[in-house]
Motif scaffolding. Sequence first.
Motif, PDB file in Angstrom:
ATOM      1  N   THR A 135       0.837  -1.196   0.000  1.00  0.00           N
ATOM      2  CA  THR A 135       0.000   0.000   0.000  1.00  0.00           C
ATOM      3  C   THR A 135       0.875   1.251   0.000  1.00  0.00           C
ATOM      4  O   THR A 135       1.982   1.226   0.540  1.00  0.00           O
ATOM      5  CB  THR A 135      -0.929   0.029   1.236  1.00  0.00           C
ATOM      6  OG1 THR A 135      -0.153  -0.066   2.424  1.00  0.00           O
ATOM      7  CG2 THR A 135      -1.948  -1.085   1.173  1.00  0.00           C
TER       8      THR A 135
ATOM      9  N   HIS B 137     -11.003  -3.672   8.950  1.00  0.00           N
ATOM     10  CA  HIS B 137     -10.932  -3.124   7.593  1.00  0.00           C
ATOM     11  C   HIS B 137     -10.483  -1.671   7.620  1.00  0.00           C
ATOM     12  O   HIS B 137     -10.814  -0.910   8.534  1.00  0.00           O
ATOM     13  CB  HIS B 137     -12.315  -3.163   6.928  1.00  0.00           C
ATOM     14  CG  HIS B 137     -12.721  -4.505   6.422  1.00  0.00           C
ATOM     15  ND1 HIS B 137     -11.900  -5.324   5.688  1.00  0.00           N
ATOM     16  CD2 HIS B 137     -13.903  -5.170   6.508  1.00  0.00           C
ATOM     17  CE1 HIS B 137     -12.540  -6.423   5.359  1.00  0.00           C
ATOM     18  NE2 HIS B 137     -13.752  -6.364   5.854  1.00  0.00           N
ATOM     19  N   ARG B 138      -9.746  -1.294   6.576  1.00  0.00           N
ATOM     20  CA  ARG B 138      -9.473   0.115   6.303  1.00  0.00           C
ATOM     21  C   ARG B 138      -9.860   0.358   4.855  1.00  0.00           C
ATOM     22  O   ARG B 138      -9.483  -0.402   3.976  1.00  0.00           O
ATOM     23  CB  ARG B 138      -7.996   0.467   6.536  1.00  0.00           C
ATOM     24  CG  ARG B 138      -7.577   0.339   7.997  1.00  0.00           C
ATOM     25  CD  ARG B 138      -6.083   0.550   8.173  1.00  0.00           C
ATOM     26  NE  ARG B 138      -5.717   1.962   8.102  1.00  0.00           N
ATOM     27  CZ  ARG B 138      -4.897   2.469   7.195  1.00  0.00           C
ATOM     28  NH1 ARG B 138      -4.369   1.706   6.262  1.00  0.00           N
ATOM     29  NH2 ARG B 138      -4.594   3.751   7.202  1.00  0.00           N
TER      30      ARG B 138
ATOM     31  N   GLU C 111     -10.137   3.654   9.144  1.00  0.00           N
ATOM     32  CA  GLU C 111     -10.530   2.396   9.778  1.00  0.00           C
ATOM     33  C   GLU C 111     -12.044   2.310   9.854  1.00  0.00           C
ATOM     34  O   GLU C 111     -12.733   3.301  10.112  1.00  0.00           O
ATOM     35  CB  GLU C 111      -9.920   2.299  11.173  1.00  0.00           C
ATOM     36  CG  GLU C 111      -8.411   2.110  11.161  1.00  0.00           C
ATOM     37  CD  GLU C 111      -7.854   1.877  12.550  1.00  0.00           C
ATOM     38  OE1 GLU C 111      -8.653   1.826  13.521  1.00  0.00           O
ATOM     39  OE2 GLU C 111      -6.621   1.747  12.672  1.00  0.00           O
TER      40      GLU C 111
ATOM     41  N   GLU D 113      -8.780  -6.728   2.951  1.00  0.00           N
ATOM     42  CA  GLU D 113      -8.731  -6.070   4.263  1.00  0.00           C
ATOM     43  C   GLU D 113      -8.552  -4.565   4.158  1.00  0.00           C
ATOM     44  O   GLU D 113      -9.138  -3.808   4.925  1.00  0.00           O
ATOM     45  CB  GLU D 113      -7.611  -6.681   5.110  1.00  0.00           C
ATOM     46  CG  GLU D 113      -7.884  -8.117   5.530  1.00  0.00           C
ATOM     47  CD  GLU D 113      -6.993  -8.549   6.684  1.00  0.00           C
ATOM     48  OE1 GLU D 113      -6.855  -7.767   7.644  1.00  0.00           O
ATOM     49  OE2 GLU D 113      -6.435  -9.654   6.611  1.00  0.00           O
ATOM     50  N   HIS D 114      -7.734  -4.123   3.211  1.00  0.00           N
ATOM     51  CA  HIS D 114      -7.400  -2.707   3.142  1.00  0.00           C
ATOM     52  C   HIS D 114      -7.443  -2.210   1.700  1.00  0.00           C
ATOM     53  O   HIS D 114      -7.075  -2.945   0.774  1.00  0.00           O
ATOM     54  CB  HIS D 114      -5.996  -2.440   3.702  1.00  0.00           C
ATOM     55  CG  HIS D 114      -5.746  -3.047   5.043  1.00  0.00           C
ATOM     56  ND1 HIS D 114      -6.467  -2.698   6.170  1.00  0.00           N
ATOM     57  CD2 HIS D 114      -4.851  -3.984   5.439  1.00  0.00           C
ATOM     58  CE1 HIS D 114      -6.026  -3.398   7.196  1.00  0.00           C
ATOM     59  NE2 HIS D 114      -5.055  -4.197   6.782  1.00  0.00           N
TER      60      HIS D 114
ATOM     61  N   TYR E 103      -6.277   1.487  -0.447  1.00  0.00           N
ATOM     62  CA  TYR E 103      -5.566   2.751  -0.288  1.00  0.00           C
ATOM     63  C   TYR E 103      -5.045   3.129  -1.671  1.00  0.00           C
ATOM     64  O   TYR E 103      -4.186   2.451  -2.229  1.00  0.00           O
ATOM     65  CB  TYR E 103      -4.441   2.560   0.724  1.00  0.00           C
ATOM     66  CG  TYR E 103      -3.552   3.761   1.034  1.00  0.00           C
ATOM     67  CD1 TYR E 103      -3.760   5.022   0.474  1.00  0.00           C
ATOM     68  CD2 TYR E 103      -2.487   3.625   1.919  1.00  0.00           C
ATOM     69  CE1 TYR E 103      -2.946   6.090   0.774  1.00  0.00           C
ATOM     70  CE2 TYR E 103      -1.658   4.705   2.233  1.00  0.00           C
ATOM     71  CZ  TYR E 103      -1.896   5.921   1.649  1.00  0.00           C
ATOM     72  OH  TYR E 103      -1.079   6.993   1.946  1.00  0.00           O
TER      73      TYR E 103
END
Length: 335
Positions: free
Chosen positions: A137, A214-215, A268, A297-298, A300
């Motif tokens: 990320t 999660h983000r 978040e 999960e993320h 960005y």
Amino acid sequence: MKILVTGSAGFIGFHVCRYLLRRGDEVVGIDNLNDYYDVSLKQARLDQLLPEERFSFVRLDIADRDGMARLFSEGGFDRVVHLAAQAGVRYSLENPHAYVDSNLTGFVNVLEGCRQQKIQHLVYASSSSVYGANETTPFAEADNVDHPVSLYAATKKANELMAHTYSHLYGIPTTGLRFFTVYGPWGRPDMSPFLFTSAILAGEPLKIFNHGKHRRDFTYIDDIVEGVVRVLDHVAEGNLEWSGLTPNPSSSRAPWKIYNIGNSKPVELLTYIELIEKAIGKTTSKQLLPLQLGDVEHTYADINALTADIGYRPHVTVEDGIQRFVDWYRTFYGV
């Protein structure tokens, strides 16, 4: 210009149509008004557009090969914004054939229409979901995206490859936009801001997957729409410095381009929920659940390329955006 917008009764499509009409373009919108989510919301969006003098609507499924061919042959379009698709990561586990029909067959029909009618520029929706198992990320267009974790993501990656083929073979300028968690007024009921707002107002417990870890790079709709239209005006060109020995995954010798479009400020999930509760003035209980199949999960977004090429800079903070969404929700549903 005369612009075709597919998915015009959808969340992003509706807002793009409204923006184009306000700046003076002629817009033809198409949508099949399917029942993936509440059709009355889609109709309510459409009702905002129908009174516009420069807007016309055709109810049509992009998977309808003959119907799409007629639309393009009779339409006289200059450019196309293709936003129609079967959306949703989790639903792709339940109904995979819907994704093949809309996201693959439908996209071929759009590409064929653009080829036959020599469209000046096709801008189409990809997704941050294509990054799949990637763990680096922020996500950058140069990253490897060969490991999707949902069928939805796989179809969006396929769209990018299909567009490149048509750009290479026929010289059609195409630009794919990898959207990052778009939210705001008139949003989709299957997305988290809508689900959380509805549950909090009803006093129901929130189902929070991945135990709230999660983000997400939540991006407000107005910032997305401005980016889409700027890209539409910035016709894709071939990269003369592109080399097959050291290939840049986001460009080509063909007039083909891929961009991330996001806020580039991940939040978040639990923080996002707290902001929704603050905007509503009410809290509710939380049920923490495991990560769901197909979820990442993320997210960005690295938006440096889009900033450099079209001056894209998101302006709406997540605090502001959530308040605007909650205000719209309360007004629209009378709660």
